[in-house]
Design an enzyme around this catalytic site. Structure first.
Site, PDB file in Angstrom:
ATOM      1  CG  ASP A 121       5.910   8.516  -8.038  1.00  0.00           C
ATOM      2  OD1 ASP A 121       5.244   7.515  -8.363  1.00  0.00           O
ATOM      3  OD2 ASP A 121       6.215   8.768  -6.855  1.00  0.00           O
ATOM      4  NE  ARG A 125       7.161   1.918   3.700  1.00  0.00           N
ATOM      5  CZ  ARG A 125       6.350   1.864   2.668  1.00  0.00           C
ATOM      6  NH1 ARG A 125       5.913   2.991   2.109  1.00  0.00           N
ATOM      7  NH2 ARG A 125       5.955   0.717   2.166  1.00  0.00           N
TER       8      ARG A 125
END
Length: 290
Positions: free
Chosen positions: A160, A48
């Protein structure tokens, strides 16, 4: 510099991150958002973060680490880094048993005992909303309930930590395969097919999108930056990414925004056993504030 290069990885010749570099990044991520990355997550973190290395033009984790931990990086890169490392798995009508309980048990009880939805709008929080499938599912379910109950009103707050998924959620555009779990009647009512036949996409209708307010929120913030309370909190499949002390601390903060006899919905894979919380279980993975 701790994020030193130790060997060459197989991903386009990019180097791997060292054990010491992994520890430094994982400690930073834990301090920023409470997510614990054990050693077996090293390969995942590498994959990532490599996206950020490519985007910024860094050739090694050593260079990227120097930037992240610099004053400039601390100001400009942390949000993008967190966007990459957070997991965002969600679906429409995920864990479907929750929705009949919400409609048949929770909403009538709140209306009866507190005039919620009638005297004032029901306030619902979708915490860890990812790309929006959960809050839009809730908006469909509550809209259908409102069609049957005169004057029922509601609002949905969805949060979020990732700005990337919030941008997608606000757009409300989904591939056709993503909306397969939505019942056909609700698809016809709440989803708009793209005018371009080549695009196998749908968009949430404007009236439903207008029911959901999206905002970035970090669960590690002391009071979440919120002053309001909620009648229902959906916090499903969120705490599984935290260690037990963080789970307890986080859920206590949720309870501070949940008045007596209001409800919190958890994921079926999550357990509150052993956590000291002012909650009682009323159904599998559904709890009420006491």
């Amino acid at each position: 510099m701790t994020a030193e290069v130790t060997n060459q990885g197989s991903d386009r010749g990019m180097p791997s991150i060292s054990d010491s570099g992994f520890r430094r990044f994982s400690e930073l991520i834990y301090s920023l958002c409470g997510i614990k990355l054990p050693p077996h997550k090293k390969t995942m973190l590498e994959a990532r973060l490599r996206r950020r290395l490519r985007s910024l033009g860094f050739g090694t984790f050593d260079e990227y680490g120097e930037y992240v931990f610099s004053p400039e990086g601390m100001e400009n890169e942390l949000v993008s880094m967190i966007n990459e490392v957070t997991t965002n798995k969600t679906d429409f009508f995920r864990e479907p048993a929750h929705y009949p309980f919400l409609v048949d048990k929770v909403l009538p009880a709140l209306m009866r005992d507190f005039e919620v939805g009638i005297g004032r709008p029901l306030r619902l929080w979708s915490a860890g909303c990812s790309t929006g499938e959960e809050p839009y599912t809730l908006a469909m379910v509550l809209s259908e309930f409102a069609d049957r109950v005169p004057d029922f009103d509601f609002s949905i707050f969805a949060t979020d930590i990732s700005t990337k998924v919030l941008e997608a959620a606000r757009l409300g555009i989904y591939r056709l395969d993503k909306v397969e779990p939505v019942p056909e009647g609700l698809k016809k009512k709440y989803l708009l097919r793209s005018r371009d036949p080549e695009k196998k996409e749908v968009r949430i209708v404007p009236a439903l999108r207008g029911r959901v307010a999206f905002r970035r929120l970090n669960f590690m913030d002391e009071d979440f930056g919120l002053t309001e309370s909620f009648d229902i909190i959906f916090c499903r499949n969120v705490i599984i990414y935290f260690d037990r002390p963080t789970q307890e601390r986080l859920l206590k903060r949720f309870c501070e925004h949940l008045p007596r006899d209001r409800y919190i919905f958890m994921g079926h894979s999550e357990t509150l056993n052993g956590l000291r919380l002012p909650l009682k279980q009323v159904a599998p993975s559904i709890y009420q504030r006491i």
